[in-house]
Scaffold this motif. Structure first.
Motif, PDB file in Angstrom:
ATOM      1  N   MET A   1     -13.288 -26.377  82.327  1.00 14.07           N
ATOM      2  CA  MET A   1     -14.053 -27.276  81.909  1.00 14.07           C
ATOM      3  C   MET A   1     -15.003 -27.894  82.820  1.00 14.07           C
ATOM      4  N   ILE A   2     -14.287 -28.431  84.141  1.00 12.62           N
ATOM      5  CA  ILE A   2     -14.905 -28.906  84.983  1.00 12.62           C
ATOM      6  C   ILE A   2     -16.075 -28.154  85.637  1.00 12.62           C
ATOM      7  N   ILE A   3     -15.977 -26.694  85.518  1.00 12.69           N
ATOM      8  CA  ILE A   3     -16.942 -25.978  85.946  1.00 12.69           C
ATOM      9  C   ILE A   3     -18.078 -26.131  85.170  1.00 12.69           C
ATOM     10  N   TYR A   4     -17.591 -25.803  83.867  1.00 13.27           N
ATOM     11  CA  TYR A   4     -18.612 -25.556  82.842  1.00 13.27           C
ATOM     12  C   TYR A   4     -19.600 -26.898  82.409  1.00 13.27           C
ATOM     13  N   LEU A   5     -18.549 -28.029  82.503  1.00  7.69           N
ATOM     14  CA  LEU A   5     -19.387 -29.081  81.982  1.00  7.69           C
ATOM     15  C   LEU A   5     -19.616 -30.156  83.273  1.00  7.69           C
ATOM     16  N   GLY A   6     -18.883 -29.973  84.236  1.00 10.64           N
ATOM     17  CA  GLY A   6     -19.026 -30.861  85.480  1.00 10.64           C
ATOM     18  C   GLY A   6     -20.230 -30.553  86.485  1.00 10.64           C
ATOM     19  N   LEU A   7     -20.325 -29.146  86.623  1.00  8.12           N
ATOM     20  CA  LEU A   7     -21.459 -28.736  87.570  1.00  8.12           C
ATOM     21  C   LEU A   7     -22.715 -28.875  87.089  1.00  8.12           C
ATOM     22  N   PRO A   8     -23.129 -28.789  85.573  1.00  6.74           N
ATOM     23  CA  PRO A   8     -24.444 -29.449  85.391  1.00  6.74           C
ATOM     24  C   PRO A   8     -24.876 -30.605  85.484  1.00  6.74           C
ATOM     25  N   GLN A   9     -23.894 -31.654  85.811  1.00  2.00           N
ATOM     26  CA  GLN A   9     -24.279 -33.016  86.278  1.00  2.00           C
ATOM     27  C   GLN A   9     -24.547 -33.191  87.742  1.00  2.00           C
ATOM     28  N   ALA A  10     -24.142 -32.093  88.408  1.00  3.05           N
ATOM     29  CA  ALA A  10     -24.549 -32.199  89.960  1.00  3.05           C
ATOM     30  C   ALA A  10     -25.803 -31.125  89.923  1.00  3.05           C
ATOM     31  N   GLY A  11     -26.389 -30.584  88.979  1.00  3.70           N
ATOM     32  CA  GLY A  11     -27.621 -29.858  88.997  1.00  3.70           C
ATOM     33  C   GLY A  11     -27.519 -28.456  89.018  1.00  3.70           C
ATOM     34  N   LEU A  12     -26.049 -28.057  88.734  1.00  5.86           N
ATOM     35  CA  LEU A  12     -25.801 -26.502  88.931  1.00  5.86           C
ATOM     36  C   LEU A  12     -25.111 -26.023  87.476  1.00  5.86           C
ATOM     37  N   ILE A  14     -24.081 -23.252  85.031  1.00  9.07           N
ATOM     38  CA  ILE A  14     -23.469 -21.983  84.857  1.00  9.07           C
ATOM     39  C   ILE A  14     -23.146 -21.714  83.309  1.00  9.07           C
ATOM     40  N   PRO A  15     -23.546 -20.526  82.718  1.00  9.06           N
ATOM     41  CA  PRO A  15     -23.292 -19.948  81.678  1.00  9.06           C
ATOM     42  C   PRO A  15     -21.791 -19.956  81.344  1.00  9.06           C
ATOM     43  N   ALA A  16     -21.428 -19.985  80.141  1.00  9.10           N
ATOM     44  CA  ALA A  16     -20.015 -20.065  79.630  1.00  9.10           C
ATOM     45  C   ALA A  16     -19.223 -19.106  80.026  1.00  9.10           C
ATOM     46  N   VAL A  17     -19.613 -17.952  79.984  1.00  9.55           N
ATOM     47  CA  VAL A  17     -18.702 -16.681  80.378  1.00  9.55           C
ATOM     48  C   VAL A  17     -18.516 -16.308  81.865  1.00  9.55           C
ATOM     49  N   PRO A  18     -19.587 -16.830  82.688  1.00  9.57           N
ATOM     50  CA  PRO A  18     -19.275 -16.738  84.204  1.00  9.57           C
ATOM     51  C   PRO A  18     -18.432 -17.880  84.470  1.00  9.57           C
ATOM     52  N   ALA A  19     -18.639 -18.985  83.916  1.00  9.19           N
ATOM     53  CA  ALA A  19     -17.886 -20.453  84.329  1.00  9.19           C
ATOM     54  C   ALA A  19     -16.562 -20.140  83.827  1.00  9.19           C
ATOM     55  N   LEU A  22     -15.184 -17.715  86.636  1.00 11.74           N
ATOM     56  CA  LEU A  22     -14.846 -18.524  87.725  1.00 11.74           C
ATOM     57  C   LEU A  22     -13.682 -19.182  87.916  1.00 11.74           C
ATOM     58  N   ALA A  23     -13.625 -19.885  86.735  1.00 13.27           N
ATOM     59  CA  ALA A  23     -12.647 -20.812  86.779  1.00 13.27           C
ATOM     60  C   ALA A  23     -10.968 -19.995  87.061  1.00 13.27           C
ATOM     61  N   LEU A  24     -10.921 -19.012  85.933  1.00 13.22           N
ATOM     62  CA  LEU A  24      -9.844 -18.257  85.902  1.00 13.22           C
ATOM     63  C   LEU A  24      -9.545 -17.712  87.267  1.00 13.22           C
ATOM     64  N   LEU A  91      -7.863 -20.002  76.611  1.00  7.85           N
ATOM     65  CA  LEU A  91      -8.611 -21.557  76.974  1.00  7.85           C
ATOM     66  C   LEU A  91     -10.151 -21.610  77.074  1.00  7.85           C
ATOM     67  N   VAL A  92     -10.730 -20.553  77.362  1.00  8.98           N
ATOM     68  CA  VAL A  92     -12.166 -20.279  77.658  1.00  8.98           C
ATOM     69  C   VAL A  92     -12.857 -20.281  76.133  1.00  8.98           C
ATOM     70  N   SER A  93     -12.233 -20.158  75.256  1.00  8.73           N
ATOM     71  CA  SER A  93     -12.659 -20.380  73.807  1.00  8.73           C
ATOM     72  C   SER A  93     -13.033 -21.791  73.585  1.00  8.73           C
ATOM     73  N   ALA A  94     -12.612 -22.852  74.362  1.00  7.84           N
ATOM     74  CA  ALA A  94     -13.176 -24.370  74.208  1.00  7.84           C
ATOM     75  C   ALA A  94     -14.317 -24.506  74.598  1.00  7.84           C
ATOM     76  N   MET A  95     -14.972 -23.378  75.394  1.00  3.30           N
ATOM     77  CA  MET A  95     -16.337 -23.456  75.932  1.00  3.30           C
ATOM     78  C   MET A  95     -17.410 -22.544  74.922  1.00  3.30           C
TER      79      MET A  95
END
Length: 158
Positions: A1-12, A14-19, A22-24, A91-95
Motif C-alpha cells: 500500500m505504501i508503494i501504491y498510495l505513498g509514492l504518488p504523494q512523492a510524485g511517482l 505506479i499502476p496497481a499491478v506493478p506496485a 514490486l511490493a511482493l 493482499l494486492v486485491s486491496a489495491m
C-alpha cells in the motif's frame, strides 16, 4: 500500500499491478536473500578449506561443494516462502488488482453468492498450496539423499 498510495504523494505514480509485484518482490526478495545467506554460511568452514586445498576456484567451490550441501537447508525455507507469497498475493486485491480474491468478491456480489465464491477461491488457494507443498517435499527428499536421519532406529528391528 505504501508503494501504491505513498509514492504518488512523492510524485511517482505506479499502476496497481506493478506496485503489487514490486511490493511482493521487495518483501520476499529480502527474505530469500537471508535464506540463501544462512544456507551458505551453515556449511562448515572445513569444507571451504578442503576445496581450497584442492586448488578449486571460488565458483567451482560454490557449484560443486557448497551449493549441493546448502540446498538441503535452503529448500524447506524457500518452499515455505513461495507458499506464503502465493497466499499474500491476495493482499494486492486491496489495491484493485484483479486477482482471485478480488474476482471472487466481485462475482459473489453480482450473483449474491458471496460465500460460495469465497469458498471456491479458498479451495483453489488450498489446492495450489498443496501442489507447492508436494513439490517442496520431493525437492527435500532429493537433496537429503545420503544424509542420515537423526531419529534413532527402534529396538527389536521393527
Amino acid at each position: 500500500m505504501i508503494i501504491y498510495l505513498g509514492l504518488p504523494q512523492a510524485g511517482l505514480t505506479i499502476p496497481a499491478v506493478p506496485a503489487g509485484i514490486l511490493a511482493l518482490a521487495l518483501n520476499y526478495g529480502a527474505y530469500m536473500a537471508e535464506i540463501f545467506r544462512g544456507g551458505i554460511t551453515a556449511i562448515p568452514r572445513g569444507q571451504w578449506e578442503a576445496a581450497d586445498a584442492l586448488a578449486l576456484g571460488k565458483m567451482q567451490v560454490l557449484r560443486w561443494i557448497v551449493l549441493p550441501q546448502s540446498l538441503r537447508l535452503i529448500v524447506p525455507a524457500t518452499g515455505n516462502q513461495f507458499i506464503m507469497m502465493l497466499k499474500d498475493s491476495a493482499l494486492v486485491s486491496a489495491m484493485g488488482v484483479w486477482e482471485m480474491m478480488y474476482l471472487a468478491r466481485a462475482i459473489g456480489r453480482a450473483d449474491f453468492r458471496n460465500m460460495e465464491m469465497l469458498i471456491t477461491a479458498a479451495l483453489i488457494y488450498w489446492i495450489m498450496s498443496a501442489i507447492l507443498e508436494g513439490c517442496q517435499a520431493r525437492l527435500e527428499r532429493r537433496y537429503s539423499r545420503g544424509i542420515r536421519s537423526s531419529v534413532p532406529a527402534r529396538a527389536g528391528g521393527k
